[in-house]
Design an enzyme around this catalytic site. Sequence first.
Site, PDB file in Angstrom:
ATOM      1  N   ARG A 160       0.761  -1.161   0.277  1.00  0.00           N
ATOM      2  CA  ARG A 160      -0.460   0.131   0.244  1.00  0.00           C
ATOM      3  C   ARG A 160       0.739   1.544   0.347  1.00  0.00           C
ATOM      4  O   ARG A 160       0.767   2.189  -0.660  1.00  0.00           O
ATOM      5  CB  ARG A 160      -0.704  -0.306   0.975  1.00  0.00           C
ATOM      6  CG  ARG A 160      -1.842  -0.960   1.155  1.00  0.00           C
ATOM      7  CD  ARG A 160      -2.567  -2.259   0.782  1.00  0.00           C
ATOM      8  NE  ARG A 160      -3.219  -2.544   0.292  1.00  0.00           N
ATOM      9  CZ  ARG A 160      -3.922  -3.860   1.361  1.00  0.00           C
ATOM     10  NH1 ARG A 160      -2.879  -4.061   2.149  1.00  0.00           N
ATOM     11  NH2 ARG A 160      -4.451  -4.651   1.434  1.00  0.00           N
ATOM     12  N   ASP A 189       0.543  -6.911  -3.398  1.00  0.00           N
ATOM     13  CA  ASP A 189      -1.227  -6.709  -2.882  1.00  0.00           C
ATOM     14  C   ASP A 189      -1.255  -6.085  -4.110  1.00  0.00           C
ATOM     15  O   ASP A 189      -0.831  -5.250  -5.286  1.00  0.00           O
ATOM     16  CB  ASP A 189      -1.308  -5.819  -2.190  1.00  0.00           C
ATOM     17  CG  ASP A 189      -2.649  -6.767  -0.844  1.00  0.00           C
ATOM     18  OD1 ASP A 189      -3.800  -6.416  -1.687  1.00  0.00           O
ATOM     19  OD2 ASP A 189      -2.011  -7.051   0.141  1.00  0.00           O
ATOM     20  N   HIS A 260      -6.241 -10.096  -3.988  1.00  0.00           N
ATOM     21  CA  HIS A 260      -5.365  -9.313  -3.576  1.00  0.00           C
ATOM     22  C   HIS A 260      -4.522  -9.282  -4.587  1.00  0.00           C
ATOM     23  O   HIS A 260      -3.001  -9.151  -4.036  1.00  0.00           O
ATOM     24  CB  HIS A 260      -4.922  -9.428  -1.562  1.00  0.00           C
ATOM     25  CG  HIS A 260      -5.913  -9.609  -0.594  1.00  0.00           C
ATOM     26  ND1 HIS A 260      -5.993  -7.857  -0.310  1.00  0.00           N
ATOM     27  CD2 HIS A 260      -6.483  -9.974   0.171  1.00  0.00           C
ATOM     28  CE1 HIS A 260      -6.104  -7.412   0.705  1.00  0.00           C
ATOM     29  NE2 HIS A 260      -6.925  -8.981   0.880  1.00  0.00           N
ATOM     30  N   ASP A 326      -6.556 -14.696   1.954  1.00  0.00           N
ATOM     31  CA  ASP A 326      -8.002 -13.197   2.549  1.00  0.00           C
ATOM     32  C   ASP A 326      -8.346 -12.898   1.630  1.00  0.00           C
ATOM     33  O   ASP A 326      -7.909 -12.554   0.722  1.00  0.00           O
ATOM     34  CB  ASP A 326      -6.529 -12.566   3.794  1.00  0.00           C
ATOM     35  CG  ASP A 326      -6.141 -11.684   3.411  1.00  0.00           C
ATOM     36  OD1 ASP A 326      -5.360 -12.277   1.802  1.00  0.00           O
ATOM     37  OD2 ASP A 326      -5.106 -10.490   3.401  1.00  0.00           O
ATOM     38  N   GLU A 327      -9.316 -12.918   1.527  1.00  0.00           N
ATOM     39  CA  GLU A 327     -10.259 -11.924   1.164  1.00  0.00           C
ATOM     40  C   GLU A 327     -10.693 -11.552  -0.116  1.00  0.00           C
ATOM     41  O   GLU A 327     -10.218 -10.639  -0.619  1.00  0.00           O
ATOM     42  CB  GLU A 327      -9.544 -10.515   1.535  1.00  0.00           C
ATOM     43  CG  GLU A 327     -10.149  -9.712   3.367  1.00  0.00           C
ATOM     44  CD  GLU A 327      -9.462  -8.941   3.596  1.00  0.00           C
ATOM     45  OE1 GLU A 327     -10.097  -8.095   4.075  1.00  0.00           O
ATOM     46  OE2 GLU A 327      -8.961  -8.442   2.683  1.00  0.00           O
ATOM     47  N   TRP A 393      -6.492 -13.805  11.736  1.00  0.00           N
ATOM     48  CA  TRP A 393      -6.430 -12.123  12.264  1.00  0.00           C
ATOM     49  C   TRP A 393      -7.817 -11.123  11.945  1.00  0.00           C
ATOM     50  O   TRP A 393      -8.268 -10.577  12.336  1.00  0.00           O
ATOM     51  CB  TRP A 393      -6.287 -11.513  11.308  1.00  0.00           C
ATOM     52  CG  TRP A 393      -6.557 -11.356   9.375  1.00  0.00           C
ATOM     53  CD1 TRP A 393      -7.078 -12.950   8.598  1.00  0.00           C
ATOM     54  CD2 TRP A 393      -7.674 -10.771   8.936  1.00  0.00           C
ATOM     55  NE1 TRP A 393      -8.012 -12.658   7.780  1.00  0.00           N
ATOM     56  CE2 TRP A 393      -8.226 -10.927   7.919  1.00  0.00           C
ATOM     57  CE3 TRP A 393      -7.727  -9.543   9.122  1.00  0.00           C
ATOM     58  CZ2 TRP A 393      -9.557 -10.617   6.854  1.00  0.00           C
ATOM     59  CZ3 TRP A 393      -8.944  -9.122   8.332  1.00  0.00           C
ATOM     60  CH2 TRP A 393      -9.192  -9.494   7.248  1.00  0.00           C
ATOM     61  N   ASP A 420      -2.698   0.185  12.864  1.00  0.00           N
ATOM     62  CA  ASP A 420      -3.080   0.877  11.755  1.00  0.00           C
ATOM     63  C   ASP A 420      -3.731   1.212  12.260  1.00  0.00           C
ATOM     64  O   ASP A 420      -4.472   2.759  11.758  1.00  0.00           O
ATOM     65  CB  ASP A 420      -3.007   0.678  10.413  1.00  0.00           C
ATOM     66  CG  ASP A 420      -3.942  -0.812  10.176  1.00  0.00           C
ATOM     67  OD1 ASP A 420      -4.385  -1.951  11.174  1.00  0.00           O
ATOM     68  OD2 ASP A 420      -5.065  -1.238   9.089  1.00  0.00           O
ATOM     69  N   GLU A 470      -2.122   1.836   4.835  1.00  0.00           N
ATOM     70  CA  GLU A 470      -3.072   1.712   3.785  1.00  0.00           C
ATOM     71  C   GLU A 470      -2.858   3.980   3.936  1.00  0.00           C
ATOM     72  O   GLU A 470      -2.942   4.539   3.477  1.00  0.00           O
ATOM     73  CB  GLU A 470      -4.749   1.674   3.856  1.00  0.00           C
ATOM     74  CG  GLU A 470      -4.770   0.848   2.992  1.00  0.00           C
ATOM     75  CD  GLU A 470      -4.487  -0.559   3.836  1.00  0.00           C
ATOM     76  OE1 GLU A 470      -4.109   0.178   5.032  1.00  0.00           O
ATOM     77  OE2 GLU A 470      -5.295  -1.645   3.763  1.00  0.00           O
TER      78      GLU A 470
HETATM   79  C1  ACM Z   1      -6.469  -8.816   6.732  1.00  0.00           C
HETATM   80  O1  ACM Z   1      -6.171  -8.146   7.633  1.00  0.00           O
HETATM   81  N1  ACM Z   1      -6.529  -9.143   5.332  1.00  0.00           N
HETATM   82  C2  ACM Z   1      -5.376 -10.191   7.001  1.00  0.00           C
END
Ligand code: ACM
Length: 553
Positions: A160, A189, A260, A326-327, A393, A420, A470
């Site tokens: 980021r 990412d 990602h 993830d995600e 996480w 963060d 970020e």
């Molecule tokens: C994460 O914070 N998406 C691992």
Amino acid sequence: MTDDVNLIPAPLTVERGESAPARVALDERTTLDAGPGTGSTARWLRAALGAATGLPLADGPGPYAIRLRISEEVAREHGPEGYRLSTRGPADGSAGGAAVVIEGGGPAGVFWGAQTLRQLLGPEAYRKAPVADGPWELPAVTVQDGPRFGWRGLLLDVSRHFLPKDDVLRQLDLLAAHKLNVFHFHLTDDQGWRIEIKRHPRLTEVGAWRARTKWGHRASPLWTETPYGGFYTQDDIREIVAYAAERHITVVPEIDLPGHAQAAIAAYPELGNTDVVDTASLTVWDTWGINPNVLAPTEAVLRFYEGVFEEVLDLFPSTFVHVGGDECPKDQWKASPAAQARIKELGVGDEDGLQSWFIRHFDRWLAARGRRLIGWDEILEGGLAEGAAVSSWRGYAGGIAAAEAGHDVVMCPEQQVYLDHRQAPGEDEPMPIGYVRTLEDVYRFEPVPPGLSPEAAAHILGTQANVWTEVMENRSRVDYQVFPRLAAFAEVAWSALPAPEARDYTGFARRMDTHYRRLDALGVDYRPPAGPHPRQRRPGVLGRPLEGTPPIV
Ligand code: ACM
């Protein structure tokens, strides 16, 4: 603990000398007497203490030596990372004597003992150049110590926002100063691919650069309208890994898949779901959030990433290799006839099955090369690959489920240790996103949730704090978010603390008075206890911009 022994993280025991002189001092006569296996610590001590004190610290034994040894007895008592440090000379009165003795259970233990020695010398021992002639006095103490967890980590997201190599090396020094031993390097990412891969040069030629950058929180309407990017060459990576190894830190690389991945798809459009998206028109992403552009579930994509991992394995000796996981939104796979055909062909049932297929493939692939896969807790969905370890996480739940099923776990719940997130309520935090997580909250974080069976608890390898960047566009912003909370986190990861509610936060805060002076000497832009310095306040970049506030660049 006595006034002048404000160690962070707290050691197991500190014993004061009765008959010994109140203090011993390092001076022109001080030498470094490095036994087998302690060479890297001797080099580090000469560089760090030599810079701060101006003392030569020549090689050799003698009555004024700092003696470094590996000791089986310490290994038995405190493990390979444990140490015993005495500023009262050798306990056995051995010939020739020594001023300071550091005995480690292994090479890492000697190094952590050397870190404690630096703390005992006082904050000025953290300077890069001498500001005084000394005296460099040490309290007469014996410290016995060893870590609670073997995995004491920090994740740094360099996608980021990119942190130049020298800032990464400095970050490794800061980890070492806090006895942290894992650097989780989030290298890829949607917003940037940051590691040179020789066989796929467009990953950095294209994937390391974006046209503009969101300024502040996702909801902020502000942008920095200049091209942004950077990457580490393979030589840079080798330097980072070697620098970390000298400090007994393992670098765990993360190559995030199957989500990602927009930066990779922007570089090589064939990696994406080309039957539902015009991937040739994708660029590296310029804002934050969860991105729909994920990898296509094809054999060609597997081969591409095997090529990436082959180069990654050559660069990183770490047993664990992080594959993200993830995600990963499943919308494109749902819409894609090709992905649906793959689900049938592979017999994996549904889109979650495709995610597992990716993870299982790389689990086997890494295991065949003597490595172990670790991924975010989403890798539990659709069945956890055998042998895989989990970074928990989204709270504790994924970690609990994984540990109860016999998988190793690193606890890093976002509610507690995502640095963060803001450290105080109030609009004058520089970029106050997320939960309020104060220094005290982090100090009271417990990596092993209550109720785990002893067998499952044994699978908690340790813990790490995660730094997603970020809203951290440079080293100073990273410092501000990470410190002082990393000091509290280090004590959670290293020290034998009681249950959260019984922890002596007041005592920790008192020791922090000294620790802030160490951080000052190191040039760390930590969040001051009284609140942000006026130059760090940046109202208007948070999704609730003040009328007319220009971006601060
Ligand atoms: C994460 O914070 N998406 C691992």
